[in-house]
Design a protein around this motif. Structure first.
Motif, PDB file in Angstrom:
ATOM      1  N   UNK A  59       0.844  -1.194   0.000  1.00 43.34           N
ATOM      2  CA  UNK A  59       0.000   0.000   0.000  1.00 43.34           C
ATOM      3  C   UNK A  59       0.874   1.236   0.000  1.00 43.34           C
ATOM      4  N   UNK A  60       0.376   2.311  -0.550  1.00 44.47           N
ATOM      5  CA  UNK A  60       1.144   3.547  -0.521  1.00 44.47           C
ATOM      6  C   UNK A  60       1.058   4.186   0.859  1.00 44.47           C
ATOM      7  N   UNK A  61       0.027   3.860   1.605  1.00 35.78           N
ATOM      8  CA  UNK A  61      -0.083   4.292   2.994  1.00 35.78           C
ATOM      9  C   UNK A  61      -0.906   3.248   3.734  1.00 35.78           C
ATOM     10  N   UNK A  62      -0.881   3.273   5.064  1.00 40.49           N
ATOM     11  CA  UNK A  62      -1.642   2.243   5.802  1.00 40.49           C
ATOM     12  C   UNK A  62      -3.129   2.343   5.474  1.00 40.49           C
ATOM     13  N   UNK A  63      -3.812   1.211   5.406  1.00 37.18           N
ATOM     14  CA  UNK A  63      -5.206   1.189   4.978  1.00 37.18           C
ATOM     15  C   UNK A  63      -5.976   0.179   5.828  1.00 37.18           C
TER      16      UNK A  63
ATOM     17  N   UNK B  28     -22.912  -1.557   6.420  1.00 37.86           N
ATOM     18  CA  UNK B  28     -21.467  -1.645   6.202  1.00 37.86           C
ATOM     19  C   UNK B  28     -20.888  -2.570   7.256  1.00 37.86           C
ATOM     20  N   UNK B  29     -19.634  -2.934   7.077  1.00 39.45           N
ATOM     21  CA  UNK B  29     -19.005  -3.818   8.068  1.00 39.45           C
ATOM     22  C   UNK B  29     -17.870  -3.111   8.780  1.00 39.45           C
ATOM     23  N   UNK B  30     -17.438  -2.036   8.194  1.00 45.61           N
ATOM     24  CA  UNK B  30     -16.215  -1.415   8.693  1.00 45.61           C
ATOM     25  C   UNK B  30     -16.458   0.055   8.935  1.00 45.61           C
ATOM     26  N   UNK B  31     -15.748   0.558   9.935  1.00 44.57           N
ATOM     27  CA  UNK B  31     -15.896   1.955  10.310  1.00 44.57           C
ATOM     28  C   UNK B  31     -15.458   2.891   9.193  1.00 44.57           C
ATOM     29  N   UNK B  32     -14.771   2.339   8.201  1.00 45.89           N
ATOM     30  CA  UNK B  32     -14.389   3.149   7.050  1.00 45.89           C
ATOM     31  C   UNK B  32     -15.584   3.816   6.396  1.00 45.89           C
TER      32      UNK B  32
ATOM     33  N   UNK C  92      -9.614  15.217   8.378  1.00 44.48           N
ATOM     34  CA  UNK C  92      -8.317  14.625   8.735  1.00 44.48           C
ATOM     35  C   UNK C  92      -8.502  13.417   9.625  1.00 44.48           C
ATOM     36  N   UNK C  93      -9.382  13.580  10.581  1.00 46.20           N
ATOM     37  CA  UNK C  93      -9.628  12.490  11.520  1.00 46.20           C
ATOM     38  C   UNK C  93     -10.129  11.251  10.785  1.00 46.20           C
ATOM     39  N   UNK C  94     -11.065  11.445   9.881  1.00 42.88           N
ATOM     40  CA  UNK C  94     -11.623  10.307   9.146  1.00 42.88           C
ATOM     41  C   UNK C  94     -10.548   9.651   8.288  1.00 42.88           C
ATOM     42  N   UNK C  95      -9.669  10.454   7.738  1.00 44.80           N
ATOM     43  CA  UNK C  95      -8.571   9.893   6.950  1.00 44.80           C
ATOM     44  C   UNK C  95      -7.647   9.085   7.858  1.00 44.80           C
ATOM     45  N   UNK C  96      -7.387   9.672   9.027  1.00 44.71           N
ATOM     46  CA  UNK C  96      -6.497   8.985   9.955  1.00 44.71           C
ATOM     47  C   UNK C  96      -7.090   7.648  10.398  1.00 44.71           C
ATOM     48  N   UNK C  97      -8.361   7.599  10.627  1.00 40.81           N
ATOM     49  CA  UNK C  97      -9.024   6.342  11.031  1.00 40.81           C
ATOM     50  C   UNK C  97      -8.746   5.255   9.998  1.00 40.81           C
TER      51      UNK C  97
ATOM     52  N   UNK D 106      -7.121   2.322  16.244  1.00 37.44           N
ATOM     53  CA  UNK D 106      -8.151   2.668  15.275  1.00 37.44           C
ATOM     54  C   UNK D 106      -9.475   2.942  15.979  1.00 37.44           C
ATOM     55  N   UNK D 107      -9.807   2.092  16.946  1.00 40.26           N
ATOM     56  CA  UNK D 107     -11.061   2.271  17.673  1.00 40.26           C
ATOM     57  C   UNK D 107     -11.109   3.630  18.357  1.00 40.26           C
ATOM     58  N   UNK D 108     -10.007   4.028  18.875  1.00 41.52           N
ATOM     59  CA  UNK D 108      -9.932   5.326  19.532  1.00 41.52           C
ATOM     60  C   UNK D 108     -10.235   6.436  18.532  1.00 41.52           C
ATOM     61  N   UNK D 109      -9.612   6.303  17.399  1.00 41.91           N
ATOM     62  CA  UNK D 109      -9.804   7.280  16.336  1.00 41.91           C
ATOM     63  C   UNK D 109     -11.273   7.329  15.896  1.00 41.91           C
ATOM     64  N   UNK D 110     -11.846   6.129  15.759  1.00 39.00           N
ATOM     65  CA  UNK D 110     -13.236   6.050  15.313  1.00 39.00           C
ATOM     66  C   UNK D 110     -14.171   6.664  16.356  1.00 39.00           C
TER      67      UNK D 110
END
Lengths: 325, 523, 296, 311, 326
Positions: free
Chosen positions: B146-150, B429-433, B456-461, B470-474
């Motif tokens: 990946x070009x960045x974490x996903x 959906x299945x994922x917080x994404x 930014x926050x949503x991108x960071x999640x 991730x859960x914290x971010x979400x």
């Protein structure tokens, strides 16, 4: 009596095309009205006699401009109607009116009879509305109807009364020329005579010229000055009334007169009957149209159409038998 | 050629008319709500197609267990690099596709490369995120770069998207593959009469079931599975009653009569990864004002809506993420949500200057009455009922709303236009994404104003792969969404299934898919 | 001649009145007319009666009392949102009737114009209009409806327009046929002989005479329009919530057939009785308005 | 006669052309296309923009509607109905067997409709303005007096759930055909019933019926041999018109009874905005409709000797 | 000698919205073997309803409510359906005014004859066909073999009436009721049909009931004549007497209002007014409002009491003026 004729037909024909084939091309013609020539003088009544399908209805509609003219001319009051524009024709129609055969069918069932009688005035925008209504009332009285009946519907009237309404509708336009298309054949005997008398009275009062179309010879004899006999789109005989009834020359005219039932049982007789039916006017064989039923048919009749032979005075007959006289 | 085909089809169908379908007792009959458009997961992404593909035909590298944790399935194990931009999977050995082809690293590479290839026009392309390449390190090792974490990628791997098709079969069938998928799953496709039914037969060469949550580790119990297309709930209900279906997902309206019936069992899955919520046209006054949105939030009687729409089979929602999705934070929801409180709603409206100045029962401001339009999807009764509850709730606080429902093809695209104030949306959906998908500005309907901290926050999640972080971010995202009243969450409904009494072990996994090998008919 | 007028008077009774009055009298003696007419009357009464006769507010919800079976309190029970079904049925009658009437008026207005122009407007107009009608007739009906809704966006009005558009070709065809049949009638020829213009004959003379056929046809298309709107509701494209249009109510309630039958039965029976009534009434209309009957 | 048939067959072409034209016009007016319908609701379109553009280009959805129309007409002339955007399968595969299903259902329903319609119509005409009239008309109009899905649910409940005589799920076999055919037949019976009644009433008042009575023919002979054949002309016309309903209008019946025909497909296709399918359904059902009506016109000559297409 | 067909005090009423219409109100008629009875009247006189009543062919809402009809001594009104169908077409047959619409348009004319033969006689299809063809020949249909499979629309009005006559006379009935058989036909064809009827009835000894409005046809064919007015017979006598010495003012008016060939009178003597509407019948004598005799004699009784049928030397007449004179 050498006045100019009011109506003058010269070689008038009206055909209906017969279409067939993939592209619906015209492959033949029904000659409903074929090469008709006669004059109607002002103030006279010309009778037009013939059986069903002979073209007498088509002829009357063609004269009024309701059917297309194939060839020939119609002159009314000296003017040629055949080349006339629609607008002029419409105004001419005020002078030419039609009385229909079937008073049941010719009155709009959804329209009050007063409105039906007034229709002509409305169409041609004659007078104010009040004047029109006055004229309607006047016309009702003149044809023998109570003007208070104006707001009723046709179904509330008897046959004779309806025919009076039909007459009123035609005459309210103050026409000079009226075509009576079988005006009494749908009426009862006792009413028939009323209407015939009315027509005669009105003719005198209003100085009308009639073309009286009928199949009943006794009625025609009673009503007209001259008679034209029509068979399969052609005039086969034309003469003054007395001349025609006393000395009919065309075999068809003779047969017509002979076919009328006896007036009393004493006059029962064995009659010379015409054989067969009237043939269809589509694709007739060459020669005389009457050849198939004529009791005195000759070989010449099957080859050439007989021209009009004029015998004695105003008697005109289209029959080879008259050739020698 | 085409004409010939038509007549052949016709004849086949006419003959089929008089041949009774010969299914035996070992046949499971399930309902399909609609005919899937294709069973090739590269070219389809509909719920129905995903369910069919993922339940019966294709298997994935990982699955989610009851707790929502990713567990190995066709993969033996995996590891992440330090930067969390490379995932390397070790595959299990000896697994074959239905056509006998081996399942190996090449099959995995082939699958994801196909999705990435632009000419495939795959609807999954977008969900691959920053995936740049897939390599086969050896026959049983695959590396995703990946070009960045996903973070949402595991969800894709565990869902229908991550199911593997036999590359040979895909190549051979060409455009017809969607009708004849070949996977490694417990069942193989036998016949598909479009619009009518899909028949699966047991994969008798089935390898061991490697899923930990499956009861039956061997070949599946039932010989055949017949999926009948029944779009009407009443018909499915009748078919169940008449014994023509082994099990069927139903609307909660119809489930009641099966609940206490001795001849039937019910399966109620409360995981609820869906959410019904009210959205606003943020670009249009007065809903560009957060307080206005908040007032609406307080006005909604979620319990009534739940009772009306789902007969109570669901959970009232205060948070913007469905409770069944990992990362859901009930505390945040309770703290920042807008529970039913019409008085509070009225107070806010009063403060905003929306008062009923002419006494007609409808508030107004600056001569404009509080009359708004809510759009909704017309496909389901529950959405129309919820709308009517909302309408009544808002009437209570002096807001008059008109409802306009339409089929999806008209409704959803119309939200891009401007002629609306609110809409009722439901998402599974299945994922917080999903939060990023929907609410990162300008949002899925292009109506959200830019909100840099939230974006930014949503991108960071999405780029935080570690579950706890991730859960914290979400959670943080949920808080911000609630504070902003981006949406008004209403409820999540449960999946409700009725089965014949003799159908056992009808289990729905964390992703919402059936584990078909477990299902058996008890004598 | 005065004598004659007097005599004529004697044979004249009181006026038998317009065809309409006669038709109404005949309708009252017609069995289907009695049954169907009664239903239609009740329906029209409910539609016109206004909200004062409703025992409850048909729109306000009451989730606590949802799905209550029929009782003295709620004659027809309550629906899934706790609304009184009896009130909703009464109130909904106006929408149901409106759908039937408005869409029929739309269909009839455009259809009649098309039909009149085709039948009386010359060969080319006939050719052109009738090809359009052929296309519309051959076009699958429900798709035509869906297309209109898809273009205009769903609403009660759209549904009525869609159903109206769908009904247009039927009217056009009927009217054209009637016009062709009446075109050469003697009373039309009489107008022509008087010099009446084409349009006057078409709209002033022929139209009033084909109206009874139209009324008969309309009496059958009104119930059909109601059903077509219900079919649109089935796809979620009919009347919008919370309008208690019967078709939409029935569609929304259909999942309750087994668990709360009254929610389904109320709109179902209301539609069934009304439409059957309208159809029977239409039959009676046909009998009494038929031109052959009129001349008896 | 041959000329007439050829002329009528040639007339189909402009009608089909007109229908396709109308279809494309509608398509141009509808705001969404198949691709956005397919992609919307799963992921944001902008992320899938590339894929969407790909598909649009493949199915010519990026062209103006009249050019799409031109391409489609060209393809149809080459007997190519195209590919469904949604399933990416040839349309002919989607539509072929459904068309056969629809024909089977339509034909069976027609038989039901004719039986019900003729019986109730004749009874009600013969016993005009009695309670028999009202009752048989009510029976004849039963089907059309309620929404199709309601009637369908009621029949399923009675015959499948309670009595267990017939299957709920349509499997394309004869048993599955019975309920939808009955329902659809009953719905279509209403119009036939009414037409039968009114044309029988008309015929029964004709002079030739009185002649037959004067000849001493029995009542049943008069009804079936003298009256019915004369009434059949308008009945036949109605049947011709109904074919249209049976072909395209049966979608609710098809949905409820799981009888998968083109009606159901067409409605779904328009919801999916999958216009290649919609176009093909319209093409096929309109073509059938026009063709069937040609047949009906030709049948007229057989029913009524007065009608002749020979010049 | 008893009459072959005897109608006594026949009352046929129609229930309409305007009340009960007494279309036929107390008609007495008698037809003897081989005789030609003319029934003359204008429209609305009840002549056609009388004719239809004789075979119980009056359609709803018409109903025979009183009187008796006897054929050969048997009561027609009490016959059951089977007896009635046996009577119709076999013993008594009927022809109507509009021959082309009286023939079923979708059944070949041949079959319309054979179905009659088969209904009443036990014969094979082949025999029936041969009989039908010879019947068509005998009524003067040219090329009968080919015309057997023709349909009504392919025939002219005259031919259609010939076919109707062939059907009516197929079983040599004893009474033929002809309702305006020539009215719809052209003059020359009318003469042919009159001749045909005269010949065939004479040949078969069939009694003919000739219903017509045309006094000429009556003069040609009838032996006896009944004149009907407003549902009643006003005069009944032999044909010579009727024409030479009409008694009833209505008959007189009718005869004098008819234009006669060769008379060429300037004006016709018309009967004023119209036939009364059935809903609005004069209370006593139905002709009274139009009756010149009443007006000239100033008779009040005509408006007060209905006149009874009065026997005269050659027949009967219903008129107060005659009663007063005798």
């Amino acid at each position: 009596m050498t006045s100019q004729p009011l109506l003058s037909l010269r070689g008038l024909s009206a055909y209906f095309p017969i279409k067939s084939g993939l592209m619906q091309k015209t492959t033949g013609w029904i000659k409903a009205v074929d090469d008709i020539t006669f004059d109607v003088k002002p103030g006279e009544t010309l009778g037009l006699v013939g059986e069903s399908g002979c073209g007498k209805t088509t002829l009357s509609r063609t004269i009024l401009g309701l059917r297309a003219v194939q060839s020939g001319s119609i002159r009314f009051d000296g003017e040629d109607l055949t080349g006339m524009s629609l607008r002029d024709l419409v105004s001419k129609r005020r002078d030419m009116q039609l009385i229909f055969q079937d008073p049941n069918a010719s009155l709009d069932p959804k329209r009050r009879v007063g409105a039906t009688v007034r229709a002509g005035l409305d169409i041609h925008r004659i007078g104010t509305v009040r004047e029109r209504d006055e004229r309607v009332a006047e016309m009702f009285a003149r044809v023998g109807l109570d003007p208070s009946l104006r707001n009723r519907f046709p179904h509330e009237f008897s046959g004779g009364q309806r025919q009076r309404i039909g007459i009123a509708r035609a005459l309210i336009m103050k026409p000079r020329f009226v075509i009576c298309d079988e005006p009494v054949s749908a009426l009862d005997v006792s009413v028939q005579s009323q209407v015939l008398n009315l027509l005669k009275d009105l003719q005198e009062e209003l100085n009308l010229t009639y073309l009286f179309v009928a199949h009943n010879l006794a009625v025609v004899e009673h009503m007209v000055d001259r008679v034209a006999v029509m068979y399969l789109g052609r005039i086969v005989e034309l003469a003054d009334r007395d001349e025609l009834f006393d000395r009919p020359q065309h075999p068809y005219t003779k047969a017509l007169i002979d076919a009328i039932p006896a007036a009393t049982p004493a006059n029962r007789r064995h009659r010379a009957l015409l054989k067969g039916d009237i043939p269809s006017p589509a694709n007739l064989p060459p020669g005389c149209p009457f050849q198939a039923r004529c009791p005195s048919v000759m070989s010449k009749c099957k080859e050439k159409m007989p021209p009009d032979f004029v015998t004695g005075g105003n008697h005109r007959v289209a029959c080879w038998l008259a050739e020698d006289t | 050629m085409k004409l010939q085909k038509l007549t052949q089809m016709g004849l086949a169908s006419a003959v089929a008319l008089f041949v009774a379908s010969g299914a035996n007792a070992e046949t499971l009959r399930f309902r399909l709500g609609e005919d899937p458009e294709s069973l090739y997961n590269v070219e389809t992404n509909s719920l129905t197609a995903n369910t069919v593909i993922a339940s019966y035909l294709l298997e994935r590298l990982v699955y989610f267990d009851k707790n929502g944790d990713a567990k190995p399935w066709l993969a033996e194990s995996w590891e992440l690099n330090e930067a969390q931009t490379e995932i390397t999977f070790k595959l299990r050995n000896g697994i074959t596709f239905h056509d006998g082809e081996p399942f190996n690293a090449d099959a995995v590479v082939y699958h994801f490369n196909t999705i990435l290839a632009p000419e495939s026009a795959s609807p999954h392309l977008a969900s691959m995120g920053p995936l740049t390449s897939i390599e086969a390190l050896d026959d049983l090792t695959v590396k995703f770069t990946f070009s960045e974490p996903y973070a949402p990628f595991f969800n894709e791997l565990a869902g229908a998207t991550g199911g593997f098709n036999s590359p040979k079969a895909v190549e051979a069938a060409g455009s017809g593959y969607g009708r004849a998928p070949v996977g490694t799953g417990p069942y193989m496709i036998d016949q598909w009469i479009p619009g009518t039914e899909i028949k699966f037969v047991r994969n008798d060469n089935y390898h061991e079931q490697f899923r930990g949550d499956a009861v039956n580790k061997g070949a599946p119990h039932a010989e055949e599975i017949l999926l009948s297309v029944i779009s009407e709930d009443g018909v499915a209900q009748a078919a169940l009653e008449a014994g023509e279906l082994s099990a069927s997902m139903l609307l909660s309206d119809t489930i009641a009569q099966f609940m206490d019936h001795p001849d039937f069992n019910t399966v109620i899955d409360e995981t609820a990864t869906n959410l019904m919520f009210l959205e606003f046209n943020h670009q249009k006054a007065p809903f560009d004002d957060v307080n206005m949105r908040k007032a609406i939030g307080y006005a909604i009687d979620r319990e009534s809506a739940l009772a009306a729409a789902w007969d109570g089979f669901g959970t009232a929602a205060l948070g913007p993420l469905a409770l069944g999705i990992p990362g859901f934070d009930g505390e945040v929801a309770a703290k920042y949500g807008t529970p039913y409180d019409p008085e509070k709603a009225k107070a806010i409206l009063d403060d905003l200057g929306w008062v009923d100045s002419d006494g007609d029962g409808i508030r107004d401001k600056d001569g404009k009455p509080a009359e708004f339009l809510i759009k909704g999807y017309a496909g389901y009764a529950h959405s129309s009922r919820t709308l009517q509850v909302i309408q009544a709730n808002l009437a209570q606080i002096g807001i008059n709303v008109t409802l306009e429902t339409a089929d999806w093809g008209a409704f959803y695209p119309s939200l891009l236009d401007d002629g609306w104030d609110m809409d009722l949306m439901r998402w599974t959906a299945r994922d917080a994404g999903i939060l990023g998908e929907l609410f990162r500005s300008p949002g899925h309907r292009q109506k959200l104003p830019a909100n840099a901290p939230l974006d930014d926050l949503l991108t960071r999640c999405n780029s935080t792969v570690d579950p706890a972080a991730r859960n914290e971010c979400v959670s943080e995202a949920q808080r911000m969404l609630l504070e902003n009243v981006t949406i008004v969450p209403i409820m999540s409904n449960w999946t409700v299934i009725a089965t014949q009494g003799n159908v056992k072990d009808y289990t729905i996994d964390r992703m919402g898919y059936l584990i078909p090998g477990d299902v058996r008919i008890e004598d | 001649m005065t004598d004659m007028i007097l005599e004529e008077q004697q044979t004249f009774g009181k006026p038998t009145g317009s065809n309409f009055a006669r038709a109404m009298r005949r309708l009252l003696r017609h069995r289907s007319g009695q049954v169907g007419g009664g239903v239609v009357l009740v329906l029209v009464f409910c539609a016109l009666a206004g909200e004062s006769i409703l025992p409850y507010d048909p729109l306000s919800i009451d989730p606590i009392n949802r799905l209550k079976p029929p009782s003295a309190e709620h004659f027809f029970g309550t629906d899934e949102l706790g609304r009184d079904l009896f009130s909703r049925i009464l109130y909904g009658s106006r929408y149901t009737l409106m759908i039937g009437l408005v869409s029929t008026v739309i269909a009839a207005t455009f259809g009649i114009t098309m039909g009149l122009l085709a039948g009386g407007g010359g060969k080319w107009a006939d050719m052109l209009i009738m090809r359009v009608v052929d296309v519309l007739l051959a076009f699958p009906y429900i798709l035509l409806l869906l297309a209109v809704v898809a273009i205009l966006g769903p609403s009660l009005w759209t549904a009525m327009i869609a159903v109206g558009v769908g009904g247009m070709p039927g009217y056009a065809r009927l009217i054209r046929g009637e016009v062709l049949a009446q075109k050469d009638a003697e009373y039309v020829e009489a107008m022509r002989a008087l010099g009446a213009s084409h349009l006057r004959i078409l709209f002033g003379t022929i139209l009033p005479n084909v109206l009874p056929q139209m009324v008969i046809y309309a009496s059958f298309t009104i119930p059909l329009a109601i059903l077509a709107a219900a079919a649109l509701s089935f796809l979620g494209l009919g009347a919008q919530p919370p309008i208690p249009e019967w078709g939409a109510m029935l569609v929304d309630a259909r999942t309750f057939l087994r668990t709360a039958w009254w929610v389904v039965a109320a709109p179902g029976m209301a539609i069934f009785v009304s439409i059957l009534g309208m159809n029977l009434f239409g039959n009676a209309l046909r009998d009494v308005l038929d031109p052959k009957e009129m001349s008896k | 006669m041959a000329n007439y048939v050829i002329r009528r067959l040639l007339m189909i072409i402009p009608i089909i052309f007109g229908i396709l034209f109308l279809t494309f016009l509608i398509k141009a007016l509808i705001p969404t296309d198949a691709v956005s319908a397919l992609f919307s609701g799963t992921v944001s379109e902008d992320k899938a923009a590339e894929a969407i553009a790909q598909i649009r280009e493949k199915y010519h959805l990026d062209l103006p509607w009249y050019r799409q129309f031109g391409i489609y007409v060209w393809d149809v002339m080459h007997l190519d109905l195209g590919e469904s955007v949604r399933t990416r399968q040839p349309v002919i595969d989607e539509i072929g067997f459904r068309y056969v299903n629809t024909l089977i259902l339509a034909f069976s329903a027609l038989i039901v409709a004719i039986v019900v319609g003729l019986v109730t119509g004749m009874l009600s005409a013969y016993f005009k303005n009695t309670w028999i009239d009202v009752t048989s008309m009510s029976v004849g109009m039963m089907g059309i007096s309620m929404p199709a899905f309601f009637l369908g649910f009621v029949l399923i409940f009675i015959f499948s759930v309670q009595l267990r005589w017939l299957p709920v799920i349509g499997r394309g076999d004869f048993q599955s055909l019975i309920l939808p055919a009955l329902t659809l037949g009953f719905i279509e019976a209403a119009a036939l019933s009414r037409v039968t009644r009114s044309s029988m009433l008309d015929v029964l008042s004709r002079e030739y019926i009185r002649t037959a009575r004067a000849k001493g023919m029995s009542e049943s002979y008069i009804l079936f041999r003298h009256a019915l054949p004369n009434a059949f002309l308008s009945i036949l016309t109605m049947i011709g018109l109904q074919i249209g309903n049976l072909l395209g209008g049966a979608f609710i019946i098809e949905v409820i009874f799981g009888w998968h025909g083109i009606g159901e497909l067409a409605v779904k296709a328009i919801q999916w905005r999958d216009f290649t399918i919609t176009q093909a359904v319209i093409l096929v059902s309109a073509g059938t409709y026009v063709f069937v009506n040609l047949i009906v016109d030709l049948l007229y000559t057989w029913v009524d000797p007065r009608i002749s297409y020979e010049e | 000698m008893t009459a072959l067909l005897e109608i006594e005090n026949l009352q046929t009423h129609f229930k309409t919205e305007g009340g009960v219409v007494r279309a036929v109100d107390g008609v007495d008629l008698k037809v003897n073997e081989g005789e030609v009875l003319g029934i003359v009247g204008e429209s609305g006189s009840g002549k056609t309803v009388t004719a239809l009543s004789a075979l119980r062919l009056v359609d709803e809402p018409g109903k025979i409510v009183g009187g008796s009809i006897r054929y050969d001594g048997r009561d027609v009104l009490s016959m059951n359906k089977k007896e009635l169908t046996q009577l119709r077409g076999d013993r008594i047959s009927m022809i109507f005014q509009q021959p082309r619409v009286c023939l079923n348009p979708v059944i070949s004319i041949g079959r319309q004859i054979t179905e009659l033969l088969k209904q009443h006689r036990d014969i094979s299809s082949k025999e029936a066909r041969n009989t039908a063809i010879s019947l068509l020949n005998s009524v003067g249909i040219p090329d009968a073999e080919k015309r057997f499979s023709a349909y009504a629309h392919e025939l002219s009005g005259g031919q259609a009436q010939r076919v109707m006559i062939a059907i009516a006379l197929a079983l040599k009935p004893r009474v033929l009721i002809a309702d305006e058989p020539t009215t719809a036909l052209d003059v020359t064809i009318q003469a042919q049909i009159i001749e045909l009827l005269r010949e065939l009835c004479r040949e078969m000894g069939t009694a003919l009931v000739l219903v017509t409005h045309d006094l000429g046809v009556v003069a040609e064919l009838a032996d006896r004549v009944a004149v009907m007015y407003a549902g009643q017979v006003v005069e009944e006598t032999d044909v010579e007497t009727l024409f030479s010495n009409p008694q009833h003012p209505y008959t007189q008016g009718l005869l004098s209002s008819m234009p006669v060939l060769g008379q060429r009178a300037e004006r016709l003597t018309a009967i004023p007014g119209t036939v009364p509407k059935p809903s609005d019948m004069p209370p006593a004598c139905r002709f009274a409002p139009r009756c010149k005799t009443r007006i000239s004699l100033g008779m009040d009784i005509c408006n007060q009491e209905p006149p009874q049928l009065l026997r005269t030397a050659k027949g009967s007449v219903r008129c107060w003026a005659i009663e007063g004179a005798s």
